[in-house]
Design an enzyme around this catalytic site. Structure first.
Site, PDB file in Angstrom:
ATOM      1  N   LEU A 151      -7.452   1.416 -14.708  1.00 10.02           N
ATOM      2  CA  LEU A 151      -7.606   1.362 -13.259  1.00 10.02           C
ATOM      3  C   LEU A 151      -7.953  -0.067 -12.871  1.00 10.02           C
ATOM      4  O   LEU A 151      -8.601  -0.783 -13.641  1.00 10.02           O
ATOM      5  CB  LEU A 151      -8.719   2.300 -12.787  1.00 10.02           C
ATOM      6  N   ASP A 152      -7.554  -0.482 -11.675  1.00  8.49           N
ATOM      7  CA  ASP A 152      -7.974  -1.784 -11.169  1.00  8.49           C
ATOM      8  C   ASP A 152      -9.497  -1.849 -11.132  1.00  8.49           C
ATOM      9  O   ASP A 152     -10.174  -0.820 -11.007  1.00  8.49           O
ATOM     10  CB  ASP A 152      -7.436  -2.013  -9.754  1.00  8.49           C
ATOM     11  N   ARG A 153     -10.034  -3.037 -11.219  1.00  8.69           N
ATOM     12  CA  ARG A 153     -11.488  -3.224 -11.213  1.00  8.69           C
ATOM     13  C   ARG A 153     -12.146  -2.486 -10.034  1.00  8.69           C
ATOM     14  O   ARG A 153     -13.168  -1.830 -10.202  1.00  8.69           O
ATOM     15  CB  ARG A 153     -11.826  -4.716 -11.127  1.00  8.69           C
ATOM     16  N   ARG A 254      -1.621   0.873  -3.783  1.00  6.24           N
ATOM     17  CA  ARG A 254      -2.121  -0.064  -2.773  1.00  6.24           C
ATOM     18  C   ARG A 254      -0.975  -0.754  -2.032  1.00  6.24           C
ATOM     19  O   ARG A 254      -0.952  -0.820  -0.794  1.00  6.24           O
ATOM     20  CB  ARG A 254      -3.020  -1.093  -3.445  1.00  6.24           C
TER      21      ARG A 254
END
Length: 311
Positions: A151-153, A254
Site C-alpha cells: 500500500l502507498d505510505r 487515486r
C-alpha cells in the site's frame, strides 16, 4: 553427517535453492558436485537438485562437522536478524494463523522499506515473529518472511504478510491471478449516486513517481479497470465510496478517480489542494477495507478515526 527434515517453511521449493540457503558459503558448482557424488541425498536417494521439496522429506549431508559449519556459516551472526529484533513490533493484527498475518497498516508508514533507514510494516511484522518466538535466527537465514502486497505510505488498511515460503507462493499467486477480491473505501470530492465501472490506460513517470490516465493506449501505458459504488453521500460535497480494484497498478485508485473529477480527499498528489486545506484533513482518506479469498474467507479492517467526520 547432518540430517535435516523439511518443515512447512521450506516445502514447495527446489532442492538446489534450499541447499544454497542452508550452505550459503558453498559455491553452486560444489553443491552440484556433492549431489552427483551422493554426499548429499534426498530421502536416501541420489538427487540432481531440481526436485520440489515436501514437508517431511529427509536430507542427509555427508560432510565433516568442520566442513558443514564452514559451508553453513554457523559461526556467522546474522546482523540483520538482530537489527530487526530490536525494532517496534506493535502491529495491528486482524487475523493470524500458522501461515499468514493480516495486518491493519496505519497511514504514514511504508509497507516495505526503500532505504536502510526506513522502518516498515514488513520489518515490524518480522520483529513481531521474533518476539513471539515464531522465527529463529537459523530459520531467518533460510527464508525471510515478507509482506505480499504493498500500500502507498499514506494509504491505510489490509496488508498480507506470509510467514513461510508456501504461504508467500499461495498469496502471491492469488494476488497475481486476482482470485481474491480487494475492496477499498475512500472519501472523494463530489456527489456520486450510481455504481460505475471505469477503464483507461495508466502511464508512470519514474522521475516524479506520478502516474497519468488517458482513454487511449500508448507505448508505455497499461490498461486499468476500477469499479466503485456510493456508500454514503455527505451532502453535495463528498461521497464515501466502496472501490473494487480490478487491476492493481501504481496509484491506480487515486489517479483514476481524480481523472473523472472525484479526487480523494486529503490526497496531495492527485487531489484538490485548496479543498484539502479548507477541510484540514490529515492524510488521504483511502483505506484498504476488506479482502475475500476464493475459499470464502473474508477479512475486514475497520475504517480509521480520520474518516469519522465524513461517515
Amino acid at each position: 553427517m547432518k540430517e535435516l527434515r523439511i518443515e512447512g517453511n521450506d516445502s514447495n521449493q527446489r532442492f538446489d535453492k534450499y541447499l544454497k540457503r542452508v550452505l550459503p558459503n558453498a559455491s553452486t558448482s560444489f553443491i552440484y558436485k556433492m549431489l552427483r557424488k551422493k554426499n548429499i541425498t534426498l530421502n536416501e536417494k541420489k538427487a540432481d537438485g531440481s526436485e520440489k521439496l515436501n514437508t517431511g522429506d529427509v536430507i542427509k549431508i555427508w560432510f565433516s562437522d568442520e566442513t558443514f559449519a564452514k559451508m553453513a556459516g554457523e559461526s556467522e551472526r546474522d546482523e540483520l536478524y538482530y537489527t530487526i529484533k530490536e525494532l517496534p513490533h506493535d502491529i495491528q493484527i486482524v487475523f493470524e494463523d500458522d501461515n499468514m498475518i493480516i495486518i491493519n497498516k496505519p497511514a504514514g508508514i511504508k509497507s516495505q522499506k526503500d532505504s536502510p533507514s526506513d522502518i516498515s510494516i514488513n520489518e515490524m511484522a518480522i520483529s513481531y515473529m521474533i518476539a513471539t518466538e515464531q522465527l529463529s535466527e537459523e530459520s531467518f537465514k533460510h527464508f525471510h518472511p515478507s509482506v505480499c502486497n504493498r500500500l502507498d505510505r499514506n494509504t491505510s488498511g489490509i496488508v498480507l504478510f506470509a510467514k513461510n515460503l508456501h504461504a508467500a507462493q499461495n498469496l502471491g499467486e492469488a494476488l497475481k491471478e486476482r482470485s481474491c477480491k480487494k475492496l477499498y473505501r475512500a472519501v472523494v470530492l463530489g456527489k456520486i449516486t450510481d455504481y460505475q465501472e471505469i477503464e483507461g490506460f495508466l502511464s508512470k513517470d519514474e522521475t516524479t513517481n506520478k502516474v497519468s490516465i488517458s482513454k487511449k493506449e500508448s507505448s508505455d501505458s497499461k490498461p486499468i479497470k476500477t469499479a466503485y459504488k456510493p456508500i454514503k453521500n455527505i451532502g453535495d460535497k463528498f461521497t464515501l465510496l466502496e472501490i473494487h480494484l480490478i487491476t492493481g497498478r501504481t496509484h491506480q485508485i487515486r489517479a483514476h478517480l481524480a481523472s473523472i473529477g472525484h479526487p480523494i480527499l486529503g490526497d496531495n498528489k492527485y487531489g484538490n489542494n485548496k479543498i484539502n486545506k479548507e477541510q484540514r484533513v490529515r492524510g488521504q482518506l483511502l483505506h484498504a477495507y476488506s479482502i475475500e479469498f476464493n475459499d470464502g474467507r473474508k477479512f475486514v479492517c475497520e475504517l480509521p478515526k480520520e474518516f469519522n467526520e465524513y461517515i
